[in-house]
Design a protein around this motif. Structure first.
Motif, mmCIF file in Angstrom:
data_model
loop_
_atom_site.group_PDB
_atom_site.id
_atom_site.type_symbol
_atom_site.label_atom_id
_atom_site.label_comp_id
_atom_site.label_asym_id
_atom_site.label_seq_id
_atom_site.Cartn_x
_atom_site.Cartn_y
_atom_site.Cartn_z
ATOM 1 N N ALA A 52 0.966 -1.359 -0.022
ATOM 2 C CA ALA A 52 0.097 -0.086 0.091
ATOM 3 C C ALA A 52 0.825 1.231 0.015
ATOM 4 N N LEU A 53 0.936 2.008 -1.054
ATOM 5 C CA LEU A 53 1.479 3.364 -1.190
ATOM 6 C C LEU A 53 0.475 4.444 -0.559
ATOM 7 N N THR A 54 1.169 5.111 0.496
ATOM 8 C CA THR A 54 0.153 6.269 0.995
ATOM 9 C C THR A 54 0.967 7.366 1.180
ATOM 10 N N SER A 55 0.380 8.526 1.183
ATOM 11 C CA SER A 55 1.199 9.822 1.120
ATOM 12 C C SER A 55 2.095 9.997 2.175
ATOM 13 N N HIS A 56 3.269 10.622 1.996
ATOM 14 C CA HIS A 56 4.378 10.546 2.877
ATOM 15 C C HIS A 56 4.091 11.872 3.682
ATOM 16 N N ILE A 57 3.035 12.745 3.265
ATOM 17 C CA ILE A 57 2.734 13.903 4.307
ATOM 18 C C ILE A 57 1.986 13.541 5.223
ATOM 19 N N ILE A 58 0.885 12.648 5.006
ATOM 20 C CA ILE A 58 0.038 12.146 6.260
ATOM 21 C C ILE A 58 0.697 11.423 7.185
ATOM 22 N N LYS A 59 1.735 10.608 6.496
ATOM 23 C CA LYS A 59 2.646 9.821 7.489
ATOM 24 C C LYS A 59 3.548 10.532 8.360
ATOM 25 N N THR A 60 4.017 11.756 7.713
ATOM 26 C CA THR A 60 4.524 12.554 8.558
ATOM 27 C C THR A 60 3.759 13.400 9.619
ATOM 28 N N MET A 61 2.390 13.676 9.386
ATOM 29 C CA MET A 61 1.530 14.236 10.208
ATOM 30 C C MET A 61 1.266 13.226 11.335
ATOM 31 N N GLU A 62 1.060 12.043 10.924
ATOM 32 C CA GLU A 62 0.825 11.089 12.057
ATOM 33 C C GLU A 62 2.070 10.923 13.089
ATOM 34 N N TRP A 63 3.365 10.791 12.287
ATOM 35 C CA TRP A 63 4.674 10.652 13.231
ATOM 36 C C TRP A 63 4.655 11.855 14.289
ATOM 37 N N VAL A 64 4.279 13.031 13.785
ATOM 38 C CA VAL A 64 4.327 14.319 14.550
ATOM 39 C C VAL A 64 3.253 14.174 15.823
ATOM 40 N N LEU A 65 2.141 13.713 15.458
ATOM 41 C CA LEU A 65 0.988 13.577 16.336
ATOM 42 C C LEU A 65 1.541 12.314 17.414
ATOM 43 N N LEU A 66 1.976 11.454 16.725
ATOM 44 C CA LEU A 66 2.300 10.147 17.631
ATOM 45 C C LEU A 66 3.212 10.661 18.691
ATOM 46 N N HIS A 67 4.236 11.605 18.442
ATOM 47 C CA HIS A 67 5.060 11.957 19.390
ATOM 48 C C HIS A 67 4.717 13.203 20.236
ATOM 49 N N CYS A 68 3.566 13.709 19.755
ATOM 50 C CA CYS A 68 3.080 14.804 20.549
ATOM 51 C C CYS A 68 2.435 13.886 22.018
ATOM 52 N N MET A 69 1.593 12.764 21.401
ATOM 53 C CA MET A 69 0.543 12.064 22.334
ATOM 54 C C MET A 69 1.471 11.297 23.270
ATOM 55 N N MET A 70 2.773 10.651 22.834
ATOM 56 C CA MET A 70 3.258 9.618 23.682
ATOM 57 C C MET A 70 4.086 10.573 24.678
ATOM 58 N N PRO A 71 4.286 9.984 25.888
ATOM 59 C CA PRO A 71 4.957 10.713 27.136
ATOM 60 C C PRO A 71 6.478 10.489 26.431
ATOM 61 N N SER A 72 7.198 11.663 26.810
ATOM 62 C CA SER A 72 8.776 11.252 26.536
ATOM 63 C C SER A 72 9.582 10.226 27.503
ATOM 64 N N PRO A 73 10.537 9.474 26.908
ATOM 65 C CA PRO A 73 11.197 8.581 27.396
ATOM 66 C C PRO A 73 11.802 9.298 28.822
ATOM 67 N N PRO A 74 12.123 8.613 29.868
ATOM 68 C CA PRO A 74 12.736 9.139 30.841
ATOM 69 C C PRO A 74 14.283 9.133 30.610
ATOM 70 N N PHE A 75 15.158 10.133 31.047
ATOM 71 C CA PHE A 75 16.274 10.030 30.922
ATOM 72 C C PHE A 75 17.044 9.517 32.208
ATOM 73 N N PRO A 76 18.027 8.839 32.003
ATOM 74 C CA PRO A 76 18.864 7.936 32.939
ATOM 75 C C PRO A 76 19.671 8.919 33.615
#
Length: 114
Positions: free
Chosen positions: A90-114
Motif C-alpha cells: 500500500a502506497l500512502t502519502s508521505h505528508i500524512i505519514k509525517t503528520m501521523e508521526w508528529v502527532l504520535l510523538h506529541c501524544m506519547m510521553p517522553s522517555p525518562p532520561f537515565p
C-alpha cells in the motif's frame, strides 16, 4: 454546543525532524509527492506543514487524497503462477505519514532520561 478539543502543541521543529527521517528512495503515494522532495525542501515546507497539521486538527478534517492508498502487487516468487505469488504493498502519502508521526510523538510521553 460545540465540544472543545485540545490541540497538542506542534512546532516547526517537530515537523522538520519527521521530514528529515523520510527515506528518499521510497515510492511516492497517490498524491505523487516524493519523500525526496519533502526531505530536500524541509526548511521551506516546515512552517507550511505545521500550519496544515494544526488546521487539520482544529477542523477535524484531512484531505481525501491523503487518506487514499494505491495497492501495488509485488512478486514474491520469480515465476508467478497464482495470485498468492504476489504481496500487496500500500502506497500512502508521505505528508500524512509525517503528520501521523508528529502527532504520535506529541501524544506519547517522553522517555525518562537515565
Amino acid at each position: 454546543m460545540k465540544e472543545s478539543v485540545i490541540i497538542p502543541m506542534i512546532t516547526r521543529a517537530q515537523v522538520c525532524r519527521e521530514l528529515r527521517r523520510l527515506r528518499p528512495s521510497k515510492a511516492a503515494g497517490p498524491d505523487e509527492v516524493s519523500p525526496r522532495l519533502l526531505k530536500v525542501c524541509v526548511l521551506e515546507l516546515g512552517d507550511l506543514l505545521q500550519r496544515i497539521v494544526i488546521l487539520s486538527l482544529e477542523q477535524g478534517r484531512v484531505l481525501r487524497l491523503w487518506k487514499t492508498s494505491c495497492i501495488i502487487p509485488v512478486l514474491k516468487k520469480p515465476r508467478p503462477g497464482e495470485l498468492n505469488d504476489y504481496k500487496p504493498i500500500a502506497l500512502t502519502s508521505h505528508i500524512i505519514k509525517t503528520m501521523e508521526w508528529v502527532l504520535l510523538h506529541c501524544m506519547m510521553p517522553s522517555p525518562p532520561f537515565p
